[in-house]
Design an enzyme around this catalytic site. Structure first.
Site, PDB file in Angstrom:
ATOM      1  N   LYS A  13      -5.086  -6.458  -4.494  1.00 36.66           N
ATOM      2  CA  LYS A  13      -4.746  -5.267  -5.295  1.00 36.66           C
ATOM      3  C   LYS A  13      -3.649  -5.559  -6.312  1.00 36.66           C
ATOM      4  O   LYS A  13      -3.748  -5.156  -7.464  1.00 36.66           O
ATOM      5  CB  LYS A  13      -4.238  -4.127  -4.404  1.00 36.66           C
ATOM      6  N   ARG A  88      -2.031   6.863   0.463  1.00 35.28           N
ATOM      7  CA  ARG A  88      -2.363   6.121   1.676  1.00 35.28           C
ATOM      8  C   ARG A  88      -2.679   7.037   2.837  1.00 35.28           C
ATOM      9  O   ARG A  88      -3.063   6.564   3.894  1.00 35.28           O
ATOM     10  CB  ARG A  88      -1.164   5.267   2.078  1.00 35.28           C
ATOM     11  N   ARG A 124       0.559 -15.920   1.270  1.00 40.20           N
ATOM     12  CA  ARG A 124       1.084 -15.223   0.085  1.00 40.20           C
ATOM     13  C   ARG A 124       2.589 -15.427  -0.067  1.00 40.20           C
ATOM     14  O   ARG A 124       3.336 -15.343   0.898  1.00 40.20           O
ATOM     15  CB  ARG A 124       0.792 -13.727   0.196  1.00 40.20           C
ATOM     16  N   ARG A 156       7.130 -12.283   1.879  1.00 34.89           N
ATOM     17  CA  ARG A 156       7.568 -10.913   2.137  1.00 34.89           C
ATOM     18  C   ARG A 156       7.935 -10.736   3.606  1.00 34.89           C
ATOM     19  O   ARG A 156       7.271 -11.297   4.471  1.00 34.89           O
ATOM     20  CB  ARG A 156       6.438  -9.930   1.784  1.00 34.89           C
ATOM     21  N   ARG A 167      -0.326  -3.386   9.858  1.00 36.43           N
ATOM     22  CA  ARG A 167      -0.655  -2.768   8.563  1.00 36.43           C
ATOM     23  C   ARG A 167      -2.164  -2.634   8.392  1.00 36.43           C
ATOM     24  O   ARG A 167      -2.644  -1.653   7.822  1.00 36.43           O
ATOM     25  CB  ARG A 167      -0.043  -3.590   7.428  1.00 36.43           C
TER      26      ARG A 167
HETATM   27  P1  AMP Z   1       2.438  -2.566  -0.226  1.00 36.57           P
HETATM   28  O1  AMP Z   1       3.206  -3.453  -1.129  1.00 36.57           O
HETATM   29  O2  AMP Z   1       1.568  -1.571  -0.957  1.00 36.57           O
HETATM   30  O3  AMP Z   1       1.673  -3.314   0.842  1.00 36.57           O
HETATM   31  O4  AMP Z   1       3.521  -1.658   0.547  1.00 36.57           O
HETATM   32  C1  AMP Z   1       4.479  -2.253   1.392  1.00 36.57           C
HETATM   33  C2  AMP Z   1       5.026  -1.215   2.346  1.00 36.57           C
HETATM   34  O5  AMP Z   1       5.692  -0.174   1.616  1.00 36.57           O
HETATM   35  C3  AMP Z   1       3.998  -0.498   3.202  1.00 36.57           C
HETATM   36  O6  AMP Z   1       3.599  -1.234   4.357  1.00 36.57           O
HETATM   37  C4  AMP Z   1       4.759   0.786   3.561  1.00 36.57           C
HETATM   38  O7  AMP Z   1       5.726   0.543   4.558  1.00 36.57           O
HETATM   39  C5  AMP Z   1       5.500   1.077   2.252  1.00 36.57           C
HETATM   40  N1  AMP Z   1       4.649   1.910   1.364  1.00 36.57           N
HETATM   41  C6  AMP Z   1       4.169   1.574   0.133  1.00 36.57           C
HETATM   42  N2  AMP Z   1       3.422   2.557  -0.366  1.00 36.57           N
HETATM   43  C7  AMP Z   1       3.404   3.530   0.567  1.00 36.57           C
HETATM   44  C8  AMP Z   1       2.763   4.797   0.667  1.00 36.57           C
HETATM   45  N3  AMP Z   1       1.968   5.266  -0.320  1.00 36.57           N
HETATM   46  N4  AMP Z   1       2.979   5.538   1.786  1.00 36.57           N
HETATM   47  C9  AMP Z   1       3.763   5.105   2.777  1.00 36.57           C
HETATM   48  N5  AMP Z   1       4.377   3.906   2.772  1.00 36.57           N
HETATM   49  C10 AMP Z   1       4.199   3.122   1.679  1.00 36.57           C
END
Ligand code: AMP
Length: 214
Positions: A13, A88, A124, A156, A167
């Site tokens: 993504k 989400r 990654r 990360r 996740r």
């Molecule tokens: P990502 O980079 O999109 O994988 O997001 C990393 C982390 O940020 C996720 O595992 C959540 O802990 C938090 N996060 C990001 N976007 C959201 C969202 N829309 N709702 C809730 N938590 C989020």
């Protein structure tokens, strides 16, 4: 052009969003990037989100609502946007329906099998300044210095195996069911996310153009 991109962690993504945002001339708005920037800056939201993110859990919906509403109200998002990582949950999808004016045009689902994404995530690496994405074997990852902006390249904190597994479960339970909702309103484009970055990008753009034409 108002878009959201879905896909399980590691589906590509972030990489595809950067290319797509450039292609369509809209800002790439990643809620994960917003949280990571808040953590680096040591803000209150960042401090509160860090522990939740490290576990692989979701930050509460009301926090997201405020962040996204504020970001979409900025002038660079007036003519369109690409949301990555939001919505989400069903509540977040309801919130987006209220916030997005004009409404969302299309949702893209980047489909990659689970065994492929686990492999991708474990290799990654990302740069600290702007989130440029590398694999463990790329020169920037090996040297630990981003070739684009010179910042440190790291893994990360939430790319550990246990956080990744969690996740993926959260995605399957809370996020994947949202796809049906966009399908029902004929706004879902599903794209095969396996293969080379440029090939996937081509399929995504074709999918979006077809989706907008129907
Ligand atoms: P990502 O980079 O999109 O994988 O997001 C990393 C982390 O940020 C996720 O595992 C959540 O802990 C938090 N996060 C990001 N976007 C959201 C969202 N829309 N709702 C809730 N938590 C989020």
């Amino acid at each position: 052009m108002r878009l959201v991109i879905f896909g399980r962690q590691g589906a590509g993504k972030g990489t595809q969003s950067k290319l797509l945002a450039e292609h369509f001339g809209v800002p790439h708005i990643s809620t994960g990037d917003i949280f990571r920037a808040a953590i680096s800056a040591g803000t209150e939201i960042g401090l509160a989100a860090k522990a939740i993110m490290d576990r692989g859990d979701l930050v509460p919906d009301d926090v997201l609502r405020g962040i996204v509403a504020e970001r979409l109200a900025q002038s660079d998002a007036a003519d369109g946007w690409l949301l990555d990582g939001f919505p989400r949950t069903p509540t977040q999808a309801d919130d987006l329906d209220q916030i997005a004016d004009p409404p969302l045009d299309l949702a893209i689902n980047l489909e990659v099998p689970e065994d492929v994404v686990v492999e991708r995530i474990s290799s990654r690496r990302v740069c600290k300044a702007e989130g440029h994405i590398y694999t463990a074997n790329d020169p920037s990852a090996r040297s630990g210095i981003c070739e684009v902006d010179g910042s440190a390249v790291v893994q990360r904190d939430d790319d550990t195996e246990s956080a990744v597994r969690h996740r993926l479960e959260v995605y399957a339970e809370q996020t994947e069911p949202l796809l049906a909702r966009y399908g029902e309103s004929n706004r879902l484009v599903t794209v095969d996310g396996a293969g080379a970055v440029a090939d996937v990008a081509g399929r995504v753009v074709t999918g979006i153009n077809d989706g907008l034409a129907r």
